[in-house]
Write a protein that holds these residues in place. Structure first.
Motif, PDB file in Angstrom:
ATOM      1  N   LYS A 128       0.762  -1.260  -0.002  1.00 53.81           N
ATOM      2  CA  LYS A 128       0.023   0.208  -0.077  1.00 53.81           C
ATOM      3  C   LYS A 128       0.725   1.140   0.048  1.00 53.81           C
ATOM      4  CE  LYS A 128      -4.171  -1.906   2.266  1.00 53.81           C
ATOM      5  NZ  LYS A 128      -4.947  -1.932   3.247  1.00 53.81           N
ATOM      6  N   ASP A 144      -5.953   7.691   2.641  1.00 49.51           N
ATOM      7  CA  ASP A 144      -7.228   8.066   3.069  1.00 49.51           C
ATOM      8  C   ASP A 144      -8.389   7.392   2.311  1.00 49.51           C
ATOM      9  OD1 ASP A 144      -9.408   9.421   4.028  1.00 49.51           O
ATOM     10  OD2 ASP A 144      -8.291  11.162   4.561  1.00 49.51           O
ATOM     11  N   GLU A 145      -9.099   6.524   2.722  1.00 49.00           N
ATOM     12  CA  GLU A 145     -10.051   5.750   2.008  1.00 49.00           C
ATOM     13  C   GLU A 145     -11.374   6.753   1.667  1.00 49.00           C
ATOM     14  OE1 GLU A 145     -11.045   2.316   3.838  1.00 49.00           O
ATOM     15  OE2 GLU A 145      -8.983   1.424   3.498  1.00 49.00           O
ATOM     16  N   GLU A 146     -11.268   7.761   2.517  1.00 47.48           N
ATOM     17  CA  GLU A 146     -12.700   8.633   2.331  1.00 47.48           C
ATOM     18  C   GLU A 146     -12.347   9.731   1.181  1.00 47.48           C
ATOM     19  OE1 GLU A 146     -13.631  10.601   5.855  1.00 47.48           O
ATOM     20  OE2 GLU A 146     -14.300   8.896   6.964  1.00 47.48           O
TER      21      GLU A 146
END
Length: 491
Positions: A343, A413-415
């Motif tokens: 990641k 930051d998944e959002e």
């Protein structure tokens, strides 16, 4: 009449004044802010493109004038988010402008420069499968061969001052040769490109500015039988194409077992000879040399350079690599499947191409029938609009208040990552996004972690990194020192 004869000098002044008044007050784009000279002549943007600082100029113009800036009599630069998504959507009706005509020349098949939307869609359908990630993964062992050659060369220069910008370009070109014709160009083995890079650089210099005055290119084209060639861009239509023609013919005469890019194109041509001829196969080879290798090299340089400039980011990337290697989850060279699970590596790549996109110009499109409203300005059909990745990638609304900083964590930051991907423009957008993106991503995802696995890499201090903004944003003075590392799996 007698008065006119006595004051003939006033006629050109009156004509010039009329042009200025029209362009500034009555032209459909008169209300769009921008430089005075840009509203009068395309030679303003020609000058900026030749000067090599278009990135800085366009950023400054948008900071001063807002999301819409007039950069030529009939062209505006767009940084408005809603307009960007409209212009570069998958179903967009905004075709490529005549800027691309000088890159296409007389070729009917040009996946990069072709301007007809329907023709491009057909050509993309014929070639897209060869560029799919699943197809490219079959070529991974041959990319590994190039990575091993690169690492062997780096080992031979351990502790020395290494021109990393140059060596990454050698790697990218050898890899393009290997996956396209099953034949590395041998540049890494020789430690030299034998003049190829300079030839391509001259093509890019010429094509960058000529695109803004295509009438000059086509006038020259008509006169060439009498005057000879005076324009570097024609290297794309002659010297570079001749090179691709030679390699393609050799590849045809000596078939290989592995299914390289040209082999896949031959298969497509055999099934669709009317739509995809032998000459079209050669054109695809020419495009891969001219665009594919430079894009990868520039993007890889950016990732490595910015990681090296930030010690904490480098520490986190190396820690991710070492942890996976010590657990037996990382090969050497690193595989695509392994790299795709890393990641932080993927975040570094995303951020590297965000802060330093390979292309430094706006990607110009023609406004379709009905026009378009952008941030309170109506742009009528036939005018040209375009977005520069170096501008939109600095948008704080999308990328955060620290958009001017190299910060891979933003991609974790998944959002927010969804919006960032929607406005990521390093490989273009929509139906005209770069077909070679998967090639670049595959090479970067494998080479970068393999380098940091095998070497401690440091910037060689003393010479600042320099950017040269043409169509591609070239990098100069990127030197490194490499020290072999112990294998984390053996510690």
């Amino acid at each position: 009449m007698h008065f006119l004869l006595q004051h003939y000098w006033a006629i050109p002044i009156a004509i010039l004044a009329s042009i200025v008044v029209y362009q500034r007050f009555f032209h459909p784009l008169a209300s769009v802010p921008g430089p005075f000279l840009a509203s009068l002549t395309n030679f303003w943007i020609v000058h900026i493109s030749q000067r090599g600082d278009m990135i800085a100029v366009f950023r400054a113009l948008h900071a001063k004038h807002g999301p819409v800036v007039r950069v030529a009599p009939n062209e505006v630069s767009v940084a408005d988010l809603a307009a960007f998504r409209n212009i570069y959507s998958v179903s967009s009706k905004f075709r490529k402008s005549d800027w691309y005509s000088v890159w296409q020349g007389h070729r009917k098949f040009d996946i990069f420069a072709g301007r007809d939307i329907k023709v491009h869609a057909q050509q993309r359908r014929l070639t897209a499968r060869a560029f799919s990630l699943e197809s490219l993964k079959e070529l991974e062992p041959y990319i590994d061969n190039m990575i091993e050659t690169f690492c062997r060369k780096m080992k031979g220069m351990a502790g020395e001052k290494v021109d990393m910008a140059y060596w990454l370009q050698l790697f990218a070109f050898d890899t393009i040769g290997e996956i396209t014709w099953s034949k590395s160009f041998g540049y890494m083995e020789d430690g030299s490109d034998h003049g190829t890079f300079n030839n391509i650089h001259n093509i890019v210099i010429s094509g960058t500015w000529l695109g803004y005055v295509p009438w000059l290119y086509w006038t020259h084209d008509g006169l060439m039988p009498y005057t000879g060639n005076w324009l570097g861009i024609n290297g794309r239509h002659s010297g570079l194409r001749d090179f691709a023609l030679k390699e393609t013919q050799l590849r045809k005469d000596k078939p290989v077992e592995k299914q390289d890019m040209i082999g896949r194109f031959f298969d497509t041509s055999a099934k669709n000879s009317d739509a995809f001829s032998y000459n079209d196969v050669v054109s695809m080879g020419t495009t891969l040399i001219n665009a594919g290798a430079d894009t990868t090299a520039i993007s890889t340089r950016s990732v490595i350079y910015h990681v090296l400039r930030n010690p904490e980011i480098k520490r986190k990337l190396v820690a991710e690599i070492d942890e996976m290697r010590s657990k037996g989850e990382l090969s050497n060279p690193v595989t695509w499947e392994e790299a795709n699970k890393m990641k932080y590596l993927q975040a570094c790549i995303e951020e590297g191409i965000r802060v330093h996109p390979a292309v430094g110009l706006s990607l110009p499109r023609v406004v379709p029938q009905g026009g378009i409203d952008i941030a309170g300005h109506y742009i009528p059909e036939g005018k040209v609009v375009g977005t520069n990745a170096w501008v939109i990638h600095q948008n704080t609304e999308v990328f955060g208040e620290d958009a001017d900083k190299f910060n891979p964590d933003r991609w974790l930051d998944e959002e927010k990552v969804g919006d960032m991907h929607r406005y990521s423009f390093a490989f273009g957008g929509g139906s005209r996004s770069c077909l070679g993106k998967n090639i670049s991503w595959l090479e970067m995802s494998k080479l970068i972690p393999t380098m940091f696995l095998n070497y401690d890499i440091e910037l060689w201090e003393g010479q600042p990194w320099e950017e040269e903004c043409l169509f591609f944003v070239y990098v100069h003075n990127f030197f490194c020192k490499l020290t072999p590392r112990k294998d984390p799996a053996e510690l």
